[in-house]
Scaffold this active site. Structure first.
Site, PDB file in Angstrom:
ATOM      1  N   CYS A   2       0.837  -1.197   0.000  1.00 47.73           N
ATOM      2  CA  CYS A   2       0.000   0.000   0.000  1.00 47.73           C
ATOM      3  C   CYS A   2       0.874   1.250   0.000  1.00 47.73           C
ATOM      4  O   CYS A   2       2.054   1.214   0.323  1.00 47.73           O
ATOM      5  CB  CYS A   2      -0.957   0.042   1.183  1.00 47.73           C
ATOM      6  SG  CYS A   2      -2.105  -1.317   1.317  1.00 47.73           S
ATOM      7  N   ARG A  27       5.513  -0.426  -4.521  1.00 45.94           N
ATOM      8  CA  ARG A  27       5.163  -1.095  -3.278  1.00 45.94           C
ATOM      9  C   ARG A  27       4.133  -2.206  -3.493  1.00 45.94           C
ATOM     10  O   ARG A  27       3.941  -3.053  -2.620  1.00 45.94           O
ATOM     11  CB  ARG A  27       4.608  -0.070  -2.270  1.00 45.94           C
ATOM     12  CG  ARG A  27       5.619   0.975  -1.849  1.00 45.94           C
ATOM     13  CD  ARG A  27       4.974   2.062  -1.005  1.00 45.94           C
ATOM     14  NE  ARG A  27       4.579   1.569   0.294  1.00 45.94           N
ATOM     15  CZ  ARG A  27       5.335   1.649   1.393  1.00 45.94           C
ATOM     16  NH1 ARG A  27       6.542   2.178   1.323  1.00 45.94           N
ATOM     17  NH2 ARG A  27       4.898   1.196   2.542  1.00 45.94           N
ATOM     18  N   TRP A  74      -3.274  -2.499  -1.491  1.00 45.69           N
ATOM     19  CA  TRP A  74      -2.988  -3.929  -1.665  1.00 45.69           C
ATOM     20  C   TRP A  74      -3.994  -4.657  -0.788  1.00 45.69           C
ATOM     21  O   TRP A  74      -3.979  -4.527   0.428  1.00 45.69           O
ATOM     22  CB  TRP A  74      -1.555  -4.226  -1.233  1.00 45.69           C
ATOM     23  CG  TRP A  74      -1.044  -5.587  -1.602  1.00 45.69           C
ATOM     24  CD1 TRP A  74      -0.492  -5.953  -2.787  1.00 45.69           C
ATOM     25  CD2 TRP A  74      -1.026  -6.754  -0.767  1.00 45.69           C
ATOM     26  NE1 TRP A  74      -0.122  -7.282  -2.749  1.00 45.69           N
ATOM     27  CE2 TRP A  74      -0.440  -7.800  -1.526  1.00 45.69           C
ATOM     28  CE3 TRP A  74      -1.431  -7.033   0.535  1.00 45.69           C
ATOM     29  CZ2 TRP A  74      -0.259  -9.084  -1.024  1.00 45.69           C
ATOM     30  CZ3 TRP A  74      -1.261  -8.316   1.035  1.00 45.69           C
ATOM     31  CH2 TRP A  74      -0.678  -9.314   0.262  1.00 45.69           C
ATOM     32  N   ASN A  98      -2.745   2.293   5.553  1.00 42.60           N
ATOM     33  CA  ASN A  98      -1.909   1.116   5.324  1.00 42.60           C
ATOM     34  C   ASN A  98      -1.930   0.275   6.588  1.00 42.60           C
ATOM     35  O   ASN A  98      -1.836   0.816   7.692  1.00 42.60           O
ATOM     36  CB  ASN A  98      -0.452   1.506   5.036  1.00 42.60           C
ATOM     37  CG  ASN A  98      -0.291   2.286   3.765  1.00 42.60           C
ATOM     38  OD1 ASN A  98      -1.206   2.367   2.955  1.00 42.60           O
ATOM     39  ND2 ASN A  98       0.880   2.871   3.587  1.00 42.60           N
ATOM     40  N   GLY A  99      -1.988  -1.035   6.449  1.00 37.00           N
ATOM     41  CA  GLY A  99      -1.930  -1.894   7.632  1.00 37.00           C
ATOM     42  C   GLY A  99      -3.209  -2.683   7.830  1.00 37.00           C
ATOM     43  O   GLY A  99      -4.049  -2.798   6.937  1.00 37.00           O
ATOM     44  N   GLU A 478      16.949 -18.925  -4.148  1.00 39.69           N
ATOM     45  CA  GLU A 478      16.698 -17.552  -4.588  1.00 39.69           C
ATOM     46  C   GLU A 478      16.347 -17.515  -6.078  1.00 39.69           C
ATOM     47  O   GLU A 478      15.448 -16.774  -6.490  1.00 39.69           O
ATOM     48  CB  GLU A 478      17.930 -16.697  -4.310  1.00 39.69           C
ATOM     49  CG  GLU A 478      17.974 -15.338  -4.983  1.00 39.69           C
ATOM     50  CD  GLU A 478      16.875 -14.384  -4.557  1.00 39.69           C
ATOM     51  OE1 GLU A 478      16.763 -13.313  -5.181  1.00 39.69           O
ATOM     52  OE2 GLU A 478      16.104 -14.693  -3.622  1.00 39.69           O
ATOM     53  N   LYS A 482      12.878 -16.049  -7.637  1.00 42.50           N
ATOM     54  CA  LYS A 482      12.821 -14.997  -8.652  1.00 42.50           C
ATOM     55  C   LYS A 482      11.926 -15.413  -9.825  1.00 42.50           C
ATOM     56  O   LYS A 482      11.117 -14.634 -10.316  1.00 42.50           O
ATOM     57  CB  LYS A 482      14.225 -14.693  -9.182  1.00 42.50           C
ATOM     58  CG  LYS A 482      15.056 -13.825  -8.277  1.00 42.50           C
ATOM     59  CD  LYS A 482      14.563 -12.398  -8.288  1.00 42.50           C
ATOM     60  CE  LYS A 482      15.149 -11.614  -7.139  1.00 42.50           C
ATOM     61  NZ  LYS A 482      14.574 -11.980  -5.828  1.00 42.50           N
ATOM     62  N   GLU A 485       8.286 -15.392  -8.773  1.00 46.46           N
ATOM     63  CA  GLU A 485       7.758 -14.052  -8.485  1.00 46.46           C
ATOM     64  C   GLU A 485       7.298 -13.322  -9.735  1.00 46.46           C
ATOM     65  O   GLU A 485       6.237 -12.695  -9.735  1.00 46.46           O
ATOM     66  CB  GLU A 485       8.843 -13.205  -7.798  1.00 46.46           C
ATOM     67  CG  GLU A 485       9.072 -13.506  -6.335  1.00 46.46           C
ATOM     68  CD  GLU A 485      10.131 -12.604  -5.742  1.00 46.46           C
ATOM     69  OE1 GLU A 485       9.921 -12.081  -4.646  1.00 46.46           O
ATOM     70  OE2 GLU A 485      11.197 -12.436  -6.375  1.00 46.46           O
ATOM     71  N   HIS A 501      16.799 -38.046  -3.261  1.00 39.60           N
ATOM     72  CA  HIS A 501      15.877 -38.235  -2.141  1.00 39.60           C
ATOM     73  C   HIS A 501      14.477 -37.710  -2.457  1.00 39.60           C
ATOM     74  O   HIS A 501      13.739 -37.332  -1.552  1.00 39.60           O
ATOM     75  CB  HIS A 501      16.433 -37.556  -0.882  1.00 39.60           C
ATOM     76  CG  HIS A 501      17.708 -38.162  -0.396  1.00 39.60           C
ATOM     77  ND1 HIS A 501      17.745 -39.229   0.469  1.00 39.60           N
ATOM     78  CD2 HIS A 501      18.994 -37.872  -0.689  1.00 39.60           C
ATOM     79  CE1 HIS A 501      19.001 -39.562   0.715  1.00 39.60           C
ATOM     80  NE2 HIS A 501      19.783 -38.751   0.013  1.00 39.60           N
ATOM     81  N   LYS A 601       6.257  -4.746  -2.484  1.00 37.43           N
ATOM     82  CA  LYS A 601       7.692  -4.565  -2.273  1.00 37.43           C
ATOM     83  C   LYS A 601       8.054  -4.640  -0.807  1.00 37.43           C
ATOM     84  O   LYS A 601       9.014  -5.295  -0.421  1.00 37.43           O
ATOM     85  CB  LYS A 601       8.128  -3.220  -2.861  1.00 37.43           C
ATOM     86  CG  LYS A 601       9.614  -2.923  -2.704  1.00 37.43           C
ATOM     87  CD  LYS A 601      10.455  -3.878  -3.509  1.00 37.43           C
ATOM     88  CE  LYS A 601      11.935  -3.535  -3.456  1.00 37.43           C
ATOM     89  NZ  LYS A 601      12.770  -4.568  -4.082  1.00 37.43           N
TER      90      LYS A 601
END
Length: 606
Positions: A2, A27, A74, A98-99, A478, A482, A485, A501, A601
């Protein structure tokens, strides 16, 4: 997660609010809106989806007014619809938030009994109606806001404007960041300094529990007990130019290509040209530290995984690493005299903040590795070693990750020297190798067209497996993150030794396997894994060096020779092709690279 912009000016603010929201797009959001005071009422426009949709509405019906608030949402409570978009408006106030308000259901029920009607599914509308209720009881805007804040449980940053008060804008924060900008006769609110960059270079940051009343040219800041307090005004060097894409198609690509410079800057700030470390003075003695605990979220967590290897190998230190969202609730026993290393790009990550607070309650010293100096994590920590990545706009972290690695390696070398497990000669070799990394990265970037060609094949698959050993195992995780995402392709990272395994069952001639394997002490074992994959028809995409490619006994589907470097530095170098592969695959698929769906973000709520 947000974004908030608020402006109190002597000129129309709608275009300025829109420009501020544009700078906050990084964001993450799924709807947007702005509200202004127009004569004796509040006017507002809201839209589902991207800011272009809101801009279209404003072109169709302009929004006058010289005080206003804007928001990119968001979704948490309620779907990303226009009705749930902010600002939320009553006949007396407009609120952006926000929150998460944890007790909004109880407040909703209380206010519904007073015959207030709700138009959305959000927790935010409860704030607007709660403040309105206090105003209806005869309280001033300041009194009503203060009373409402004391009723709210959870994390939030809010901005509020009031009908009949064209000279007032109120902001408040608890657990979510909010900045104040100072102009000549104008005042600003923003989720961060980037939102306000073209408007002012004079910024204050509200501290936990603060609320502020803004008047033309004046900010009156109150703490959680309503006492008037002073907060330092910082001169910031940020400008609108710093957040532009320049010649690049996406922020992510720009930030990938900035890595040689920012890694060099970060190293220059922490080591001399003679390869002597110049880290900040630490409030503890590495020799006396019984255990290091590392926490982070997402990419920062994977940087911490690499650091665990470095601290254990170079400094012979016991290290625990945990995802911050798990650590905060695990109530892990922490030894007296221990050190917590908290890693965060934004310095506002909610779970990492909570992890720090738990560690401090257990008498741990807290060392923060962050990219934003005026952030909540910085204020909570005992010592900060900043990354100098500059603003990172793309949601998928790139340059913040590699600068985090550079800092963490310097810290591990420092600990090794202090504990006498690392010779001065070897320490200088490592720092010199780190100093050479920017040049090696440039060599890879000059050949990014090869990875771009590979991405045309990868964009057509549904699943990808990443393999690595030792220091390259966290990078396999990572790399998979990526790709997930920004391209939305399912990917998993595994330690190469785990192949037999379970994951080997997935391998067929449709499965690409990305292998990260420099010619190091573990190469022979990884080479065996590659042969097992090739024997089963898997398409191996291999990043190695020339000695590794020459030694390999089978021919991979695709390979790229990276510069030959000191093995301890490999995670920084091999991060670059991993980032480029994800980027070009996402571009080939046509996804929104900088603002991937459902992601934010900075994750400032649970």
């Amino acid at each position: 997660m947000c974004g908030i912009v608020g402006i109190l000016a002597q000129r129309p603010v709608a275009d300025l609010l829109m420009a501020g929201l544009k700078r906050l797009e990084y964001r993450g959001y799924d709807s947007a809106g702005i509200a202004t005071l127009v004569n004796s009422h509040i006017a507002y426009r809201r839209a589902e989806g991207k800011l272009e949709n809101l801009a279209t509405k404003l072109k169709q019906e302009a929004l006058p007014g010289m005080v206003g608030i804007g928001h990119t949402r968001w979704a948490t409570h309620g779907k990303p619809t226009e009705d749930n978009a902010h600002p939320h408006v009553t006949d007396k106030v407009a609120v952006v938030h926000n929150g998460i308000i944890e007790n909004y259901r109880e407040l909703h029920e209380e206010l519904a009994k007073k015959q207030y009607r709700f138009k959305s599914e959000t927790d935010t509308e409860t704030i607007a109606i709660l403040i309105t209720d206090y105003l209806n009881q005869g309280l001033t805007p300041q009194q009503a806001t203060s009373a409402a804040l004391k009723r709210l449980d959870g994390a939030f940053a809010i901005g509020v404007i009031f009908v009949g008060h064209n000279d007032l804008l109120i902001g408040a924060r608890r657990g979510s960041p909010l900045a104040i900008g100072y102009g000549e006769s104008e005042m600003y609110l923003g989720s961060d300094a980037l939102a306000l960059a073209p408007l002012t270079n004079r910024i204050s940051y509200l501290e936990e529990g603060d609320w502020v009343e803004l008047h033309p040219g004046i900010a009156i800041i109150h703490d959680g007990l309503d006492k008037v307090v002073e907060r330092k005004v910082h001169q910031t060097a940020m400008s609108g130019a710093m957040v532009g894409k320049g010649q690049y198609r996406h922020f992510m690509l720009k930030e990938i290509f900035e890595q040689p410079a920012v890694i060099g800057d970060t190293l220059s700030a922490n080591a001399t040209p003679e390869n002597q470390l110049t880290l900040p003075t630490l409030p503890f003695d590495w020799k006396k530290v019984p255990r290091v605990t590392i926490v982070g979220c997402g990419t920062a967590y994977y940087a911490g995984m690499v650091a665990k290897y470095w601290f254990e190998q170079l400094a012979r230190m016991p290290v625990e690493i945990d995802i911050a969202s798990e650590f905060r609730y695990r109530e892990a026993p922490l030894p007296e005299g221990g050190v917590l290393i908290a890693i965060s790009q934004s310095g506002e990550t909610a779970d990492t903040l909570a992890a720090i607070q738990y560690a401090k309650s257990q008498n741990q010293k807290v060392l923060a590795v962050v990219n934003v100096l005026h952030s909540s994590i910085v204020r909570l920590s005992d010592v900060v070693v900043p990354t100098l990545a500059g603003p990172e706009i793309g949601v998928a972290s790139t340059k913040a990750y590699t600068t985090q690695l550079a800092i963490l390696l310097c810290l591990a070398v420092s600990a090794g020297l202090a504990r006498e497990t690392l010779s001065l000669e070897r320490a200088e070799e490592i720092i010199q190798s780190l100093r050479e990394i920017p040049g090696h990265i440039n060599d890879i970037l000059r050949e990014d067209h090869k990875i771009q060609e590979l991405a045309q094949h990868l964009c057509e698959v549904n699943d990808v497996l990443y393999l690595g050993r030792g220091l390259l195992y966290p990078l396999a995780l990572e790399g998979a993150l990526k790709l997930k995402e920004i391209s939305y392709i399912h990917a998993e990272g595994y330690p190469a030794g785990e192949l037999k395994h379970g994951p080997i069952a997935l391998i067929d001639d449709d499965m690409p396997i990305v292998v990260l394997a420099p010619r190091d002490s573990l190469f022979e074992k990884t080479s065996s894994n590659i042969q097992e994959v090739v024997a089963r028809g898997g398409k191996v995409i291999l990043f190695s060096d020339k000695p590794g490619l020459a030694k390999l006994g089978v021919k991979p589907f695709w390979s790229m020779a990276l510069p030959t470097i000191d093995a301890v530095i490999a995670p920084l170098l091999y991060a670059i092709p991993v980032q480029l592969l994800a980027y070009y695959t996402a571009v080939a698929k046509g996804t929104d690279v900088d603002q991937p769906r459902n992601l934010a973000k900075s994750v400032t709520v649970e």
